[in-house]
Enzyme design. Structure first.
Site, PDB file in Angstrom:
ATOM      1  NE  ARG A  47      83.804  37.769  40.592  1.00 28.09           N
ATOM      2  CZ  ARG A  47      84.887  37.495  40.990  1.00 28.09           C
ATOM      3  NH1 ARG A  47      86.034  38.199  41.068  1.00 28.09           N
ATOM      4  NH2 ARG A  47      85.164  36.197  41.679  1.00 28.09           N
ATOM      5  CE1 TYR A  99      66.392  55.751  33.701  1.00 28.96           C
ATOM      6  CE2 TYR A  99      67.970  55.018  35.337  1.00 28.96           C
ATOM      7  CZ  TYR A  99      67.037  54.896  34.390  1.00 28.96           C
ATOM      8  OH  TYR A  99      66.603  53.585  34.129  1.00 28.96           O
ATOM      9  CG  ASP A 171      74.196  59.118  32.324  1.00 32.08           C
ATOM     10  OD1 ASP A 171      74.111  58.900  31.042  1.00 32.08           O
ATOM     11  OD2 ASP A 171      73.096  58.543  33.132  1.00 32.08           O
ATOM     12  CE  LYS A 196      68.209  52.861  29.328  1.00 30.32           C
ATOM     13  NZ  LYS A 196      68.228  54.075  30.098  1.00 30.32           N
TER      14      LYS A 196
HETATM   15  C1  LIG Z   1      68.744  53.894  31.559  1.00 31.90           C
HETATM   16  C2  LIG Z   1      69.586  54.947  31.959  1.00 31.90           C
HETATM   17  C3  LIG Z   1      70.424  54.922  33.041  1.00 31.90           C
HETATM   18  C4  LIG Z   1      70.772  53.426  33.706  1.00 31.90           C
HETATM   19  O1  LIG Z   1      71.024  52.392  33.018  1.00 31.90           O
HETATM   20  P1  LIG Z   1      70.408  50.780  33.351  1.00 31.90           P
HETATM   21  O2  LIG Z   1      71.063  50.228  31.752  1.00 31.90           O
HETATM   22  O3  LIG Z   1      69.063  50.879  32.899  1.00 31.90           O
HETATM   23  O4  LIG Z   1      70.901  50.287  34.418  1.00 31.90           O
HETATM   24  C5  LIG Z   1      71.370  55.969  33.543  1.00 31.90           C
HETATM   25  N1  LIG Z   1      71.227  56.758  32.968  1.00 31.90           N
HETATM   26  C6  LIG Z   1      70.337  57.202  31.912  1.00 31.90           C
HETATM   27  C7  LIG Z   1      70.494  58.655  31.364  1.00 31.90           C
HETATM   28  C8  LIG Z   1      69.438  56.369  31.429  1.00 31.90           C
HETATM   29  O5  LIG Z   1      68.696  56.525  30.464  1.00 31.90           O
END
Ligand SMILES: *Cc1c(COP(=O)(O)O)cnc(C)c1O
Length: 381
Positions: A47, A99, A171, A196
């Site tokens: 961890r 998101y 983000d 992603k």
């Molecule tokens: C998918 C996504 C998230 C969340 O991420 P996870 O890996 O699904 O927890 C946050 N911000 C954006 C822009 C996303 O596309």
């Protein structure tokens, strides 16, 4: 080192002193032997740290021109760690076209603990300033936004954040560091859903934070270890492998995105196309200034704004898979009003442009002629 080299080699020195394996070994272990209490070789418990994850964290830092990288079990776990820097009474100013999971985390989890969120339009960054109070500790920016592809001026946000001593977090999931590097533009923290584009193959859920400030990095490392939302060594390996082709994948996502945006813009049945590379995009100039290219995320609305027609189109697509998520090599299509944004009341979602006929595409790296033919047969004429 330039970006394309960093994507492959960044942070990847001496990953296997034992045998010189080119890829970091998957250290599938929870614990590490000690010769004497405290006498370990750099790792005590997985961890707190794991060599495969550590290699990935160095690679994460490298691609965002950051000193520090941290990997989490999901993008939301990474965001969760950032908000845990705050205390009850602190305030956050956040992008309103956000998101959905981030919005849920902020409003359903952290509001209960006394953190206050202001969700505002940031396409004009000056708008932010009127919400700044002595309690504002964080500005949370998503750009391009999901699913409306709004563009927010990161430099302008950074100026406001610096002036008031507020942390600016971006983000960067939609853009990736191939297109946009927020730390270089003045942000303090970059966050990714590595699920992603960074992973890129729709086979892993993971999150990342990258930053330069040592004391902030210490605090976030403390939270990562104390809260424990880490990712495992297998997933770390998969994302390390994904990163090595990030630049070539992104190049093709952008090329295909450009062709598809142009095709949709000329289509007689389509009313509106949202893609920051189009000259008519309201913040095209800002996008040009802060991004190297415009990516493969495109939203569009058909004439008449008909809910059933939008459902029919996404159901008829054959190469585009109807699915949530984005950023993988394969093309995906989504219908936000019935999928990602279904929980938001119609009047609320329509305020930000998420109308009944809105369709969102994550354009993959298949042959663009096949993708266009697929859209052609699904949309009809
Ligand atoms: C998918 C996504 C998230 C969340 O991420 P996870 O890996 O699904 O927890 C946050 N911000 C954006 C822009 C996303 O596309």
């Amino acid at each position: 080192m330039k970006f394309n080299t960093k994507a492959i080699h960044g942070g990847q020195h001496d990953v296997d002193p034992a045998y010189g394996s080119v890829m970091p070994p998957i250290y599938q272990t929870s614990t590490y032997s000690q010769s004497t209490p405290g006498g370990h070789k750099g790792f005590e418990y997985s961890r707190s740290g794991n060599p495969t994850r550590a290699a990935l964290e160095r690679a994460f830092a490298s691609i965002e021109n950051a000193k520090y990288g941290l990997a989490f079990g999901s993008g939301l776990a990474a965001i969760d760690a950032v908000i845990k820097l705050l205390k009850p009474g602190d305030e956050v100013i956040s992008t309103n076209d956000l998101y959905g999971g981030t919005y849920r985390l902020f409003t359903k989890i952290f509001e209960q603990f006394g953190v206050k969120f202001h969700f505002i339009g940031m396409e004009n960054a000056e708008n932010i300033e009127q919400f700044v109070t002595a309690k504002t500790k964080l500005i949370w920016v998503e750009t391009p936004t999901n699913p409306m592809m709004n563009i927010i001026d990161i430099r302008a946000c950074a100026e406001i954040a610096k002036k008031h001593g507020i942390i600016l977090a971006v983000d960067n999931t939609f853009a990736t560091p191939y297109l946009q590097r927020p730390l270089d533009l003045g942000a303090d923290i970059v966050m990714h859903s590595a699920t992603k584009y960074l992973g890129g193959h729709s086979d892993v859920v993971m999150g990342a934070l990258m930053l330069n400030d040592e004391s902030l990095a210490d605090k976030l490392y403390f939270i990562q270890n104390a809260s424990g939302a880490v990712c495992g060594p297998q997933d770390s390996f998969l994302v390390l492998r994904g990163l090595k082709t990030l630049h070539v994948r992104m190049q093709r996502h952008c090329e295909n995105g450009k062709h598809i945006a142009a095709y949709l813009s000329k289509h007689p049945k389509i009313e509106q196309v949202y893609w920051p590379g189009l000259e008519e995009h309201p913040n095209h100039e800002v996008a040009k200034a802060q991004m190297n290219d415009f990516g493969g995320m495109i939203s569009f609305v058909t004439i008449g704004n008909n809910y059933d027609e939008a459902i029919r189109i996404v159901e008829n697509l054959k190469i585009f898979t109807l699915a949530e998520s984005l950023g993988g090599v394969e093309s995906l299509a989504g219908h936000p009003a019935s999928m990602t944004h279904a929980s938001i009341p119609k009047e609320e979602r329509e305020k930000t442009g998420v109308v009944d006929a809105l369709i969102r595409l994550s354009v993959g790296i298949e042959d663009v002629d096949d993708l266009i033919a697929d859209l052609e047969q699904a949309i009809g004429n």
